[in-house]
Design an enzyme around this catalytic site. Structure first.
Site, short mmCIF file in Angstrom:
data_model
loop_
_atom_site.label_atom_id
_atom_site.label_comp_id
_atom_site.label_asym_id
_atom_site.label_seq_id
_atom_site.Cartn_x
_atom_site.Cartn_y
_atom_site.Cartn_z
N GLU A 43 0.76 -1.24 -0.05
CA GLU A 43 -0.09 0.05 -0.12
C GLU A 43 0.90 1.40 -0.08
O GLU A 43 1.93 1.28 0.70
CB GLU A 43 -0.88 0.12 1.23
N LYS A 116 -9.99 2.31 -2.47
CA LYS A 116 -10.24 1.83 -1.05
C LYS A 116 -11.44 2.17 -0.43
O LYS A 116 -11.80 3.40 -0.34
CB LYS A 116 -9.23 2.28 -0.17
N CYS A 153 -5.77 -2.92 2.33
CA CYS A 153 -5.46 -2.72 4.01
C CYS A 153 -6.94 -2.87 4.73
O CYS A 153 -7.21 -3.85 4.91
CB CYS A 153 -4.87 -1.19 4.31
#
Length: 294
Positions: A43, A116, A153
């Site tokens: 990331e 995300k 994540c």
């Protein structure tokens, strides 16, 4: 294609963006040399983890997509004839920024992107200050090496995200990640946190009968404001098979590259003996879209 060679690049990042990009590209090249057909980066690999504090100047790390970093990674994917999963800080418009994974095809074209969806706001992880939640949904990205369920994540803690990717035909789940320890935590607490991180993702592999590829950053990054003691990113990038079995696991301290073979056919084999999709009670799950059942 049943067997697939997957390369991972676990790296330390600094405040020099081009140095970080050059390091990522060196890792990509090593993976390709070692036979990787798909390479996954961690990331926000072009910079430090700037979310340790809320500071408007940190928005300067962002770039439009396409932009300079994007173009460099597109070029290396084409040069090496690989599929490449990157993680970029996207400047979409003034005041609208995303944490965006961009996947490049072997010819350097963009196969797709994922923004995300789950955005944390915790001490030293102030991501809500920087990232607008994703608006592209949980849609796998079709590539020449398979259909990639790319998440990022904080998404890794949510079984709903993994399930929706799997339901849409993802052949593997991929998590570029930046997570680590707060130095004041006890060794026991650190072990519990890292264990939970792995267990959660291994559980997604089991529940969905899919391999999981998790690539985490490594190394210490200080909090430049001095409010906290910084983050020691715990590395431990890993790959599981569709029963959650660890195929390979990195160490917690060092930069490295590694190429690991996964067998995509095992998804079919495992789902035949563990038919979780067959036995889902979709008629009884209506409340799952509620915040809480009072």
């Amino acid at each position: 294609m049943s067997k697939l060679n997957v390369g991972i690049v676990q790296q330390i990042c600094t405040t020099n963006k081009q140095d970080n990009i050059d390091k990522s590209i060196a890792g990509i090249k090593q993976c390709a040399k070692d036979g990787a057909e798909l390479v996954v980066l961690q990331e926000l690999h072009t910079g430090i983890y700037f979310c340790q504090a809320e500071e408007v100047d940190m928005f300067d790390w962002a770039e439009p997509i396409p932009g300079p970093s994007y173009n460099q990674f597109a070029a290396i994917a084409k040069e090496l004839n690989i599929v490449l999963v990157t993680s970029l800080f996207e400047k979409r418009a003034p005041g609208i920024y995303h944490n965006t994974a961009v996947v490049f095809e072997k010819d350097g074209t963009e196969a797709g992107r994922y923004r995300k969806m789950h955005i944390p706001d915790d001490p030293a992880y102030y991501e809500k200050f920087y990232f607008t939640p994703g608006d592209l949904g949980f849609n796998p990205i079709q590539t020449s090496v398979g259909k990639l369920g790319v998440l990022v994540c904080w998404d890794q803690w949510y079984p709903e995200a993994a399930r929706l990717m799997a339901m849409a035909g993802a052949e593997m789940l991929i998590y570029p990640t930046a997570i680590g320890y707060e130095s004041t935590d006890s060794d026991e607490e650190k072990a519990r946190q890292r264990g939970a991180w792995m267990i959660s993702q291994r559980g997604h592999a089991v529940a969905n009968g899919l391999p999981v590829i998790a690539v985490n950053r490594v190394g210490f990054e200080k909090d430049w404001t001095g409010v906290t003691n910084g983050i020691e990113f715990w590395g431990t990038s890993f790959i599981t098979g569709p029963q959650g079995e660890i195929i390979w696991e990195a160490n917690q301290k060092e930069e490295l590259t590694k190429v690991i073979e996964i067998d995509k056919k095992r998804t079919e084999d495992v789902r035949r003996i563990w038919p979780f999709f067959r036995d889902r009670r979709i008629d009884a799950y209506g409340d799952i879209t509620k915040r809480y059942i009072d």
